[in-house]
Design a protein around this motif. Structure first.
Motif, PDB file in Angstrom:
ATOM      1  N   ALA A   9       0.650  -1.007   0.124  1.00 57.23           N
ATOM      2  CA  ALA A   9       0.051  -0.085   0.019  1.00 57.23           C
ATOM      3  C   ALA A   9       0.744   1.323   0.198  1.00 57.23           C
ATOM      4  CB  ALA A   9      -0.884  -0.028   1.262  1.00 57.23           C
ATOM      5  N   PHE A  10       1.991   1.380   0.846  1.00 48.81           N
ATOM      6  CA  PHE A  10       2.905   2.411   0.816  1.00 48.81           C
ATOM      7  C   PHE A  10       3.434   2.607  -0.594  1.00 48.81           C
ATOM      8  CE2 PHE A  10       7.161   3.897   1.396  1.00 48.81           C
ATOM      9  CZ  PHE A  10       6.846   5.139   1.961  1.00 48.81           C
ATOM     10  N   PHE A  11       3.943   1.634  -1.047  1.00 51.89           N
ATOM     11  CA  PHE A  11       4.583   2.021  -2.582  1.00 51.89           C
ATOM     12  C   PHE A  11       3.745   2.095  -3.722  1.00 51.89           C
ATOM     13  CE2 PHE A  11       8.425  -0.215  -0.595  1.00 51.89           C
ATOM     14  CZ  PHE A  11       9.422   0.452  -1.131  1.00 51.89           C
ATOM     15  N   LEU A  12       2.523   1.526  -3.522  1.00 58.08           N
ATOM     16  CA  LEU A  12       1.631   1.944  -4.346  1.00 58.08           C
ATOM     17  C   LEU A  12       0.703   2.942  -4.368  1.00 58.08           C
ATOM     18  CD1 LEU A  12       1.009  -1.939  -5.582  1.00 58.08           C
ATOM     19  CD2 LEU A  12       2.438  -0.186  -6.741  1.00 58.08           C
ATOM     20  N   ASN A  13       0.587   3.809  -3.424  1.00 55.02           N
ATOM     21  CA  ASN A  13      -0.192   4.886  -3.088  1.00 55.02           C
ATOM     22  C   ASN A  13      -0.074   5.890  -4.061  1.00 55.02           C
ATOM     23  OD1 ASN A  13      -2.098   6.421  -1.358  1.00 55.02           O
ATOM     24  ND2 ASN A  13      -0.053   7.771  -0.962  1.00 55.02           N
ATOM     25  N   LYS A  14       1.115   6.210  -4.631  1.00 56.59           N
ATOM     26  CA  LYS A  14       1.331   7.241  -5.605  1.00 56.59           C
ATOM     27  C   LYS A  14       0.406   6.836  -6.938  1.00 56.59           C
ATOM     28  CE  LYS A  14       4.531  10.190  -4.261  1.00 56.59           C
ATOM     29  NZ  LYS A  14       3.949  11.486  -3.754  1.00 56.59           N
ATOM     30  N   LEU A  15       0.463   5.499  -7.334  1.00 63.02           N
ATOM     31  CA  LEU A  15      -0.127   4.851  -8.361  1.00 63.02           C
ATOM     32  C   LEU A  15      -1.687   5.075  -8.399  1.00 63.02           C
ATOM     33  CD1 LEU A  15      -0.021   3.420 -11.148  1.00 63.02           C
ATOM     34  CD2 LEU A  15      -0.261   1.056  -9.545  1.00 63.02           C
ATOM     35  N   ASP A  16      -2.025   4.761  -6.941  1.00 62.64           N
ATOM     36  CA  ASP A  16      -3.369   4.816  -6.544  1.00 62.64           C
ATOM     37  C   ASP A  16      -4.032   6.349  -6.841  1.00 62.64           C
ATOM     38  OD1 ASP A  16      -3.538   2.107  -5.851  1.00 62.64           O
ATOM     39  OD2 ASP A  16      -3.384   2.575  -3.715  1.00 62.64           O
ATOM     40  N   GLU A  17      -3.275   7.217  -6.186  1.00 66.60           N
ATOM     41  CA  GLU A  17      -3.619   8.550  -6.389  1.00 66.60           C
ATOM     42  C   GLU A  17      -3.737   9.079  -7.698  1.00 66.60           C
ATOM     43  OE1 GLU A  17      -0.371  10.396  -3.953  1.00 66.60           O
ATOM     44  OE2 GLU A  17      -1.608  10.072  -2.193  1.00 66.60           O
ATOM     45  N   GLY A  18      -2.555   8.862  -8.644  1.00 67.41           N
ATOM     46  CA  GLY A  18      -2.562   8.905  -9.811  1.00 67.41           C
ATOM     47  C   GLY A  18      -3.685   8.720 -10.912  1.00 67.41           C
ATOM     48  N   PHE A  19      -4.179   7.436 -10.691  1.00 61.45           N
ATOM     49  CA  PHE A  19      -5.376   6.802 -11.342  1.00 61.45           C
ATOM     50  C   PHE A  19      -6.545   7.696 -10.754  1.00 61.45           C
ATOM     51  CE2 PHE A  19      -3.438   2.368 -12.752  1.00 61.45           C
ATOM     52  CZ  PHE A  19      -2.960   2.868 -13.731  1.00 61.45           C
ATOM     53  N   GLU A  20      -6.632   7.876  -9.432  1.00 66.98           N
ATOM     54  CA  GLU A  20      -7.891   8.408  -9.089  1.00 66.98           C
ATOM     55  C   GLU A  20      -8.083   9.986  -9.623  1.00 66.98           C
ATOM     56  OE1 GLU A  20      -7.858   8.264  -4.767  1.00 66.98           O
ATOM     57  OE2 GLU A  20      -7.872   6.093  -4.821  1.00 66.98           O
ATOM     58  N   ARG A  21      -6.769  10.620  -9.721  1.00 62.90           N
ATOM     59  CA  ARG A  21      -6.806  11.761 -10.191  1.00 62.90           C
ATOM     60  C   ARG A  21      -7.258  11.640 -11.735  1.00 62.90           C
ATOM     61  NH1 ARG A  21      -2.094  12.850  -8.003  1.00 62.90           N
ATOM     62  NH2 ARG A  21      -0.836  12.149  -9.610  1.00 62.90           N
ATOM     63  N   GLU A  22      -7.031  10.773 -12.264  1.00 57.10           N
ATOM     64  CA  GLU A  22      -7.327  10.772 -13.932  1.00 57.10           C
ATOM     65  C   GLU A  22      -8.680  10.056 -13.983  1.00 57.10           C
ATOM     66  OE1 GLU A  22      -5.291  11.500 -16.450  1.00 57.10           O
ATOM     67  OE2 GLU A  22      -3.810  12.310 -15.114  1.00 57.10           O
ATOM     68  N   GLY A  23      -9.047   9.502 -12.806  1.00 58.06           N
ATOM     69  CA  GLY A  23     -10.822   9.394 -13.176  1.00 58.06           C
ATOM     70  C   GLY A  23     -10.665   7.877 -13.878  1.00 58.06           C
ATOM     71  N   LEU A  24      -9.633   6.993 -13.583  1.00 62.00           N
ATOM     72  CA  LEU A  24      -9.648   5.697 -14.318  1.00 62.00           C
ATOM     73  C   LEU A  24     -10.401   4.477 -13.480  1.00 62.00           C
ATOM     74  CD1 LEU A  24      -5.695   5.574 -15.377  1.00 62.00           C
ATOM     75  CD2 LEU A  24      -7.752   6.222 -16.611  1.00 62.00           C
ATOM     76  N   PHE A  25     -11.078   3.875 -13.950  1.00 63.30           N
ATOM     77  CA  PHE A  25     -11.757   2.607 -13.165  1.00 63.30           C
ATOM     78  C   PHE A  25     -10.591   1.598 -13.244  1.00 63.30           C
ATOM     79  CE2 PHE A  25     -13.990  -1.348 -12.697  1.00 63.30           C
ATOM     80  CZ  PHE A  25     -14.567  -1.072 -11.529  1.00 63.30           C
ATOM     81  N   TYR A  26     -10.277   1.356 -11.960  1.00 71.40           N
ATOM     82  CA  TYR A  26      -9.060   0.128 -11.580  1.00 71.40           C
ATOM     83  C   TYR A  26      -9.593  -0.365 -10.321  1.00 71.40           C
ATOM     84  CZ  TYR A  26      -6.273   2.400  -8.424  1.00 71.40           C
ATOM     85  OH  TYR A  26      -5.685   3.140  -7.259  1.00 71.40           O
ATOM     86  N   VAL A  27      -9.043  -1.468 -10.096  1.00 70.64           N
ATOM     87  CA  VAL A  27      -9.076  -2.380  -8.982  1.00 70.64           C
ATOM     88  C   VAL A  27      -7.862  -3.010  -8.858  1.00 70.64           C
ATOM     89  CG1 VAL A  27     -10.217  -4.114  -7.794  1.00 70.64           C
ATOM     90  CG2 VAL A  27     -11.528  -3.138  -9.573  1.00 70.64           C
ATOM     91  N   ARG A  28      -7.182  -2.780  -7.494  1.00 68.98           N
ATOM     92  CA  ARG A  28      -5.850  -3.116  -7.059  1.00 68.98           C
ATOM     93  C   ARG A  28      -6.033  -4.155  -5.823  1.00 68.98           C
ATOM     94  NH1 ARG A  28      -1.962  -1.952  -3.834  1.00 68.98           N
ATOM     95  NH2 ARG A  28      -2.883   0.142  -3.243  1.00 68.98           N
ATOM     96  N   TYR A  29      -5.528  -5.290  -6.070  1.00 67.35           N
ATOM     97  CA  TYR A  29      -5.420  -6.000  -4.809  1.00 67.35           C
ATOM     98  C   TYR A  29      -3.848  -6.519  -4.509  1.00 67.35           C
ATOM     99  CZ  TYR A  29      -5.597  -9.848  -1.459  1.00 67.35           C
ATOM    100  OH  TYR A  29      -5.343 -10.810  -0.249  1.00 67.35           O
ATOM    101  N   MET A  30      -3.292  -5.697  -3.591  1.00 70.07           N
ATOM    102  CA  MET A  30      -1.814  -5.926  -3.418  1.00 70.07           C
ATOM    103  C   MET A  30      -1.025  -5.469  -4.827  1.00 70.07           C
ATOM    104  SD  MET A  30      -1.505  -6.932  -0.458  1.00 70.07           S
ATOM    105  CE  MET A  30       0.330  -7.371  -0.398  1.00 70.07           C
ATOM    106  N   ASP A  31      -0.388  -6.275  -5.521  1.00 67.41           N
ATOM    107  CA  ASP A  31       0.251  -5.920  -7.118  1.00 67.41           C
ATOM    108  C   ASP A  31      -0.548  -6.546  -8.194  1.00 67.41           C
ATOM    109  OD1 ASP A  31       0.633  -8.579  -6.636  1.00 67.41           O
ATOM    110  OD2 ASP A  31       2.737  -8.565  -7.308  1.00 67.41           O
ATOM    111  N   ASP A  32      -1.916  -7.118  -7.964  1.00 67.20           N
ATOM    112  CA  ASP A  32      -2.596  -7.346  -9.159  1.00 67.20           C
ATOM    113  C   ASP A  32      -3.344  -6.221  -9.423  1.00 67.20           C
ATOM    114  OD1 ASP A  32      -1.859 -10.040  -9.367  1.00 67.20           O
ATOM    115  OD2 ASP A  32      -2.910 -10.520  -7.543  1.00 67.20           O
TER     116      ASP A  32
END
Length: 166
Positions: free
Chosen positions: A30-53
């Protein structure tokens, strides 16, 4: 962290990454992929992440390629290596595998690779325990637990019902 892992009687030395099953794994992920989550949310992308999947669903191939480019850029920045088989860009109507399940317009089923791994593990257990007097009990218990896990996962996924191709 250096460690050894065993698969099918073969041992392999691992020097990168977090040990499978490590209790800190979700927190570190969660710590390492937080920036990825924030970037996708900012772009309004529909995505689901479970750990690294990660599953990204877009209406057009062009938007999907942009999302994959963003994902690759973030992975490169963090020096995360993506498995070569973990990329699938196609119309979702054709179906796709995610977290061990196959999603399609026909419904939710167990992914072929998940089933093959189950059967391989069952064969391995049989070979290890076939001389044991309680072999049938051990195999039966493994099959029962695996099936219970699949039913629980299926019910959990069905509660969030994803309609493919609509």
């Amino acid at each position: 962290m250096n460690r050894s892992v065993e698969r099918g009687g073969l041992f392999k030395e691992i020097s990168l990454g977090i040990s499978r099953g490590c209790p800190l794994s979700p927190l570190i992920g969660a710590f390492f992929l937080n920036k990825l989550d924030e970037g996708f949310e900012r772009e309004g992308l529909f995505y689901v992440r479970y750990m690294d999947d990660i599953l990204i669903l877009m209406k057009t191939r062009w938007k999907c390629r942009g999302a994959v480019k963003q994902l690759n850029s973030e992975f490169n920045r963090m020096k995360i290596v993506k498995h070569p088989d973990k990329k699938f860009i196609e119309k979702i109507e054709k179906g796709f595998d995610f977290l061990g399940y196959h999603f399609s317009t026909k419904g939710l089923t167990i992914a072929e690779i998940t089933w093959n791994k189950f059967v391989a593990r069952l064969h391995l257990l049989y070979e290890q325990k076939k001389v044991s007097s309680d072999c049938d009990v051990i195999l039966g218990e493994y099959m029962r637990r695996w099936q219970e896990g699949q039913v629980q996962d299926y019910n959990s996924i069905n509660k969030r019902r994803i309609n493919i191709g609509q």
